[in-house]
Design a protein around this motif. Structure first.
Motif, PDB file in Angstrom:
ATOM      1  N   LEU A 144       0.810  -1.086   0.132  1.00 25.49           N
ATOM      2  CA  LEU A 144      -0.048  -0.058   0.099  1.00 25.49           C
ATOM      3  C   LEU A 144       0.897   1.247  -0.012  1.00 25.49           C
ATOM      4  O   LEU A 144       2.124   1.260   0.594  1.00 25.49           O
ATOM      5  CB  LEU A 144      -1.008   0.195   1.301  1.00 25.49           C
ATOM      6  CG  LEU A 144      -1.996   1.187   1.341  1.00 25.49           C
ATOM      7  CD1 LEU A 144      -3.454   0.393   1.949  1.00 25.49           C
ATOM      8  CD2 LEU A 144      -1.699   2.195   2.132  1.00 25.49           C
ATOM      9  N   GLY A 145       0.320   2.236  -0.589  1.00 21.30           N
ATOM     10  CA  GLY A 145       1.065   3.476  -0.770  1.00 21.30           C
ATOM     11  C   GLY A 145       0.229   4.821  -1.045  1.00 21.30           C
ATOM     12  O   GLY A 145      -0.916   4.471  -1.189  1.00 21.30           O
ATOM     13  N   TYR A 146       0.670   5.874  -1.076  1.00 17.10           N
ATOM     14  CA  TYR A 146       0.090   7.083  -1.256  1.00 17.10           C
ATOM     15  C   TYR A 146       0.789   7.907  -2.319  1.00 17.10           C
ATOM     16  O   TYR A 146       1.925   8.223  -2.115  1.00 17.10           O
ATOM     17  CB  TYR A 146      -0.271   7.971  -0.124  1.00 17.10           C
ATOM     18  CG  TYR A 146      -0.847   7.477   1.259  1.00 17.10           C
ATOM     19  CD1 TYR A 146      -2.268   7.191   0.747  1.00 17.10           C
ATOM     20  CD2 TYR A 146      -0.438   6.933   2.249  1.00 17.10           C
ATOM     21  CE1 TYR A 146      -3.137   6.470   1.986  1.00 17.10           C
ATOM     22  CE2 TYR A 146      -1.082   6.635   3.013  1.00 17.10           C
ATOM     23  CZ  TYR A 146      -2.440   6.205   2.842  1.00 17.10           C
ATOM     24  OH  TYR A 146      -3.238   5.550   3.993  1.00 17.10           O
ATOM     25  N   HIS A 147       0.173   8.510  -3.240  1.00 16.13           N
ATOM     26  CA  HIS A 147       0.976   9.477  -4.309  1.00 16.13           C
ATOM     27  C   HIS A 147       0.535  10.708  -4.024  1.00 16.13           C
ATOM     28  O   HIS A 147      -0.061  11.496  -4.798  1.00 16.13           O
ATOM     29  CB  HIS A 147       0.405   8.994  -5.615  1.00 16.13           C
ATOM     30  CG  HIS A 147       1.026   9.299  -6.754  1.00 16.13           C
ATOM     31  ND1 HIS A 147       1.819  10.662  -7.184  1.00 16.13           N
ATOM     32  CD2 HIS A 147       1.790   8.669  -7.981  1.00 16.13           C
ATOM     33  CE1 HIS A 147       2.378  10.550  -8.207  1.00 16.13           C
ATOM     34  NE2 HIS A 147       2.685   9.518  -8.488  1.00 16.13           N
ATOM     35  N   THR A 148       1.191  11.316  -2.604  1.00  8.33           N
ATOM     36  CA  THR A 148       0.549  12.412  -2.222  1.00  8.33           C
ATOM     37  C   THR A 148       1.254  13.470  -2.923  1.00  8.33           C
ATOM     38  O   THR A 148       2.530  13.598  -3.139  1.00  8.33           O
ATOM     39  CB  THR A 148       1.047  12.220  -0.628  1.00  8.33           C
ATOM     40  OG1 THR A 148       0.379  11.264   0.053  1.00  8.33           O
ATOM     41  CG2 THR A 148       0.644  13.767  -0.089  1.00  8.33           C
ATOM     42  N   ALA A 149       0.546  14.450  -3.186  1.00 14.17           N
ATOM     43  CA  ALA A 149       0.870  15.505  -4.326  1.00 14.17           C
ATOM     44  C   ALA A 149       0.856  16.867  -3.292  1.00 14.17           C
ATOM     45  O   ALA A 149      -0.390  17.304  -3.011  1.00 14.17           O
ATOM     46  CB  ALA A 149       0.251  15.693  -5.451  1.00 14.17           C
ATOM     47  N   PHE A 150       1.835  17.410  -2.898  1.00 15.06           N
ATOM     48  CA  PHE A 150       1.921  18.868  -1.971  1.00 15.06           C
ATOM     49  C   PHE A 150       1.976  19.952  -3.109  1.00 15.06           C
ATOM     50  O   PHE A 150       2.801  20.091  -3.834  1.00 15.06           O
ATOM     51  CB  PHE A 150       2.757  18.771  -0.902  1.00 15.06           C
ATOM     52  CG  PHE A 150       2.654  18.076   0.284  1.00 15.06           C
ATOM     53  CD1 PHE A 150       1.594  18.225   1.272  1.00 15.06           C
ATOM     54  CD2 PHE A 150       3.297  16.665   0.548  1.00 15.06           C
ATOM     55  CE1 PHE A 150       1.296  17.618   2.398  1.00 15.06           C
ATOM     56  CE2 PHE A 150       3.017  15.985   1.495  1.00 15.06           C
ATOM     57  CZ  PHE A 150       2.269  16.259   2.448  1.00 15.06           C
ATOM     58  N   ASN A 180       8.568  15.262  -8.978  1.00 14.23           N
ATOM     59  CA  ASN A 180       8.068  16.467  -8.862  1.00 14.23           C
ATOM     60  C   ASN A 180       8.048  17.257 -10.409  1.00 14.23           C
ATOM     61  O   ASN A 180       8.250  18.264 -10.580  1.00 14.23           O
ATOM     62  CB  ASN A 180       9.070  17.707  -8.122  1.00 14.23           C
ATOM     63  CG  ASN A 180      10.438  17.650  -8.611  1.00 14.23           C
ATOM     64  OD1 ASN A 180      10.871  17.126  -9.653  1.00 14.23           O
ATOM     65  ND2 ASN A 180      11.339  18.640  -8.141  1.00 14.23           N
ATOM     66  N   GLY A 181       7.532  16.218 -11.115  1.00 18.25           N
ATOM     67  CA  GLY A 181       7.498  16.451 -12.616  1.00 18.25           C
ATOM     68  C   GLY A 181       8.647  17.068 -13.298  1.00 18.25           C
ATOM     69  O   GLY A 181       9.764  16.539 -13.204  1.00 18.25           O
ATOM     70  N   GLY A 217      10.154  19.727 -12.308  1.00 21.25           N
ATOM     71  CA  GLY A 217      10.726  20.485 -11.374  1.00 21.25           C
ATOM     72  C   GLY A 217      10.385  21.894 -11.199  1.00 21.25           C
ATOM     73  O   GLY A 217      10.668  22.683 -10.263  1.00 21.25           O
ATOM     74  N   GLY A 218       9.327  22.224 -12.142  1.00 20.66           N
ATOM     75  CA  GLY A 218       9.114  23.581 -12.103  1.00 20.66           C
ATOM     76  C   GLY A 218       7.387  23.645 -12.253  1.00 20.66           C
ATOM     77  O   GLY A 218       6.783  25.036 -12.673  1.00 20.66           O
ATOM     78  N   GLN A 219       6.578  23.062 -11.818  1.00 16.78           N
ATOM     79  CA  GLN A 219       5.385  22.955 -11.837  1.00 16.78           C
ATOM     80  C   GLN A 219       4.573  22.975 -10.537  1.00 16.78           C
ATOM     81  O   GLN A 219       3.154  23.019 -10.467  1.00 16.78           O
ATOM     82  CB  GLN A 219       4.695  21.711 -12.281  1.00 16.78           C
ATOM     83  CG  GLN A 219       5.062  21.126 -13.761  1.00 16.78           C
ATOM     84  CD  GLN A 219       5.056  19.860 -14.160  1.00 16.78           C
ATOM     85  OE1 GLN A 219       5.700  18.858 -13.966  1.00 16.78           O
ATOM     86  NE2 GLN A 219       3.705  19.706 -14.831  1.00 16.78           N
ATOM     87  N   GLY A 220       5.153  23.374  -9.519  1.00 14.47           N
ATOM     88  CA  GLY A 220       4.487  23.931  -8.176  1.00 14.47           C
ATOM     89  C   GLY A 220       4.292  22.825  -7.245  1.00 14.47           C
ATOM     90  O   GLY A 220       3.468  22.882  -6.489  1.00 14.47           O
ATOM     91  N   PHE A 221       4.734  21.784  -7.283  1.00 17.52           N
ATOM     92  CA  PHE A 221       4.276  20.389  -6.637  1.00 17.52           C
ATOM     93  C   PHE A 221       5.415  19.619  -6.467  1.00 17.52           C
ATOM     94  O   PHE A 221       6.386  19.376  -7.020  1.00 17.52           O
ATOM     95  CB  PHE A 221       3.030  19.661  -7.208  1.00 17.52           C
ATOM     96  CG  PHE A 221       3.576  18.700  -8.329  1.00 17.52           C
ATOM     97  CD1 PHE A 221       3.989  17.538  -8.097  1.00 17.52           C
ATOM     98  CD2 PHE A 221       3.388  19.121  -9.642  1.00 17.52           C
ATOM     99  CE1 PHE A 221       4.293  16.503  -9.323  1.00 17.52           C
ATOM    100  CE2 PHE A 221       3.555  18.509 -10.768  1.00 17.52           C
ATOM    101  CZ  PHE A 221       4.039  17.194 -10.515  1.00 17.52           C
ATOM    102  N   VAL A 222       5.368  18.713  -5.196  1.00 17.05           N
ATOM    103  CA  VAL A 222       6.190  17.915  -4.998  1.00 17.05           C
ATOM    104  C   VAL A 222       5.508  16.685  -4.362  1.00 17.05           C
ATOM    105  O   VAL A 222       4.591  16.912  -3.586  1.00 17.05           O
ATOM    106  CB  VAL A 222       7.346  18.301  -4.055  1.00 17.05           C
ATOM    107  CG1 VAL A 222       7.136  18.633  -2.755  1.00 17.05           C
ATOM    108  CG2 VAL A 222       8.542  17.068  -4.042  1.00 17.05           C
ATOM    109  N   CYS A 223       5.875  15.405  -4.841  1.00 18.04           N
ATOM    110  CA  CYS A 223       5.438  14.140  -4.392  1.00 18.04           C
ATOM    111  C   CYS A 223       6.111  13.145  -3.626  1.00 18.04           C
ATOM    112  O   CYS A 223       7.127  12.805  -4.087  1.00 18.04           O
ATOM    113  CB  CYS A 223       4.738  13.467  -5.589  1.00 18.04           C
ATOM    114  SG  CYS A 223       3.334  14.033  -6.654  1.00 18.04           S
ATOM    115  N   PRO A 224       5.995  13.373  -2.042  1.00 12.16           N
ATOM    116  CA  PRO A 224       6.991  12.354  -1.487  1.00 12.16           C
ATOM    117  C   PRO A 224       5.732  11.161  -1.113  1.00 12.16           C
ATOM    118  O   PRO A 224       4.795  11.460  -0.603  1.00 12.16           O
ATOM    119  CB  PRO A 224       7.012  13.108  -0.152  1.00 12.16           C
ATOM    120  CG  PRO A 224       6.281  14.458   0.000  1.00 12.16           C
ATOM    121  CD  PRO A 224       5.545  14.515  -1.389  1.00 12.16           C
TER     122      PRO A 224
END
Length: 335
Positions: A178-184, A279-280, A282-289
């Protein structure tokens, strides 16, 4: 879902779908049961900042659904060829990522979950939802075990707690992850400079990936490892990597935006032995840990479970995993 089914929350519209909003005096969260019980919004009430990456339109969401909110991945990431063997049984999953010839992101992130309860008291606000594979023929056709996931999303003080109980409702053991594709959103503030923000993650060695983004089974030290553990600016940095979790300290990613005055600690229990960072461009305004209990394609890797994180759940047994998002004020003098 009717408004009178929700006690302690509110039914709200999110991209034309009904969601459930829960809140306390510090945080406000919205969960959409029809979209895999995804947490789609987490707002800091003291600053007004939206902490999760949210789409501007239905079209934006549908073009890249993994990049918004907190999708639940069961199992996480890719399975090569959509196939694996376990316990003498061959499994054939849908190949829904034709670019890599893989099954991607599991069975539950885009299916409707059932609202079990919603409540609020002096201590917390919470929503409990469940997914039962018995009511989803497309899932049981791929994974012939009845399983049930029960997720509790709770706001308590300055934190969101997310707990999932995994229940094997069948008479045979099955492998699971199980995991999460969390996007901040990152930065958190609309006017914040990316160069002023820092991102830290509890990374150990990096899994080597092949051309299909599948682990080869080899791990190596990464030149960015020490800086990632300490905290670094992501300005000009592209991340699309799979790491083992570092063995020391808290198993948490830390996102700090001094200009917005916010620090977020994304904490996972030690069941989560893998972190995927993305983070796509690197310039799209998000990061997914992304915390995972097992590495990508764990069911096919010729490595012991303690290396891959692959777990088996005995007949009629259960397991639980926990994550939390802790939202703290940040003051520049802390640095």
């Amino acid at each position: 879902m009717r408004p009178d089914d929700i006690h302690g929350g509110r039914v709200v519209a999110w991209l034309g779908r009904p969601g459930v909003l829960i809140e306390n005096d510090r945080l406000q969260a919205t969960i959409v049961p029809a979209l895999g019980s995804r947490v789609v919004s987490l707002r800091c009430k003291t600053t007004g900042a939206e902490l999760l990456h949210t789409p501007a339109s239905v079209e934006a969401y549908e073009s890249a659904p993994m990049l918004y909110g907190i999708p639940v991945l069961f199992p996480p990431n890719r399975i090569a060829g959509g196939s694996f063997e376990y316990g003498g049984r061959a499994y054939r999953l849908d190949v829904n990522d034709p670019a890599t010839g893989s099954h991607a992101h599991g069975f539950v992130h885009d299916k409707a979950w059932e609202v079990i309860s919603c409540g609020k008291d002096e201590e917390s606000a919470r929503l409990v939802t469940a997914f039962d594979s018995a009511f989803h023929p497309s899932v049981t056709a791929q994974f012939p075990h009845r399983f049930r996931l029960v997720m509790r999303v709770e706001l308590r003080g300055n934190a969101l707690f997310q707990r999932i109980d995994v229940h094997n409702e069948s008479d045979a053991a099955f492998p699971w992850g199980l995991g999460y594709h969390t996007a901040f959103n990152f930065p958190f503030g609309a006017a914040s400079s990316p160069a002023s923000c820092t991102f830290a993650a509890p990374v150990g060695r990096r899994w080597q990936l092949d051309a299909r983004f599948l682990p080869t089974g080899e791990l190596a030290e990464d030149a960015r490892g020490a800086r990632l553990r300490q905290g670094m600016s992501l300005s000009g940095i592209v991340l699309d990597d799979v790491f083992e979790a570092a063995g020391n300290g808290a198993n948490e990613a830390v996102l700090t935006d001094p200009e917005a005055g916010i620090r977020v600690r994304y904490r996972a229990d030690r069941s989560y032995g893998t972190w995927v960072l993305h983070n796509g461009d690197g310039g799209q305004g998000f990061v997914c840990p992304e915390p995972y209990t097992c590495v990508t394609n764990a069911f096919n890797l010729a490595l012991p479970p303690e290396a891959t994180g692959m777990q088996a759940l005995a007949p009629y047994a259960s397991a639980s995993v926990d994550c939390s998002i802790i939202v703290e004020p940040y003051r520049s003098e802390e640095s």
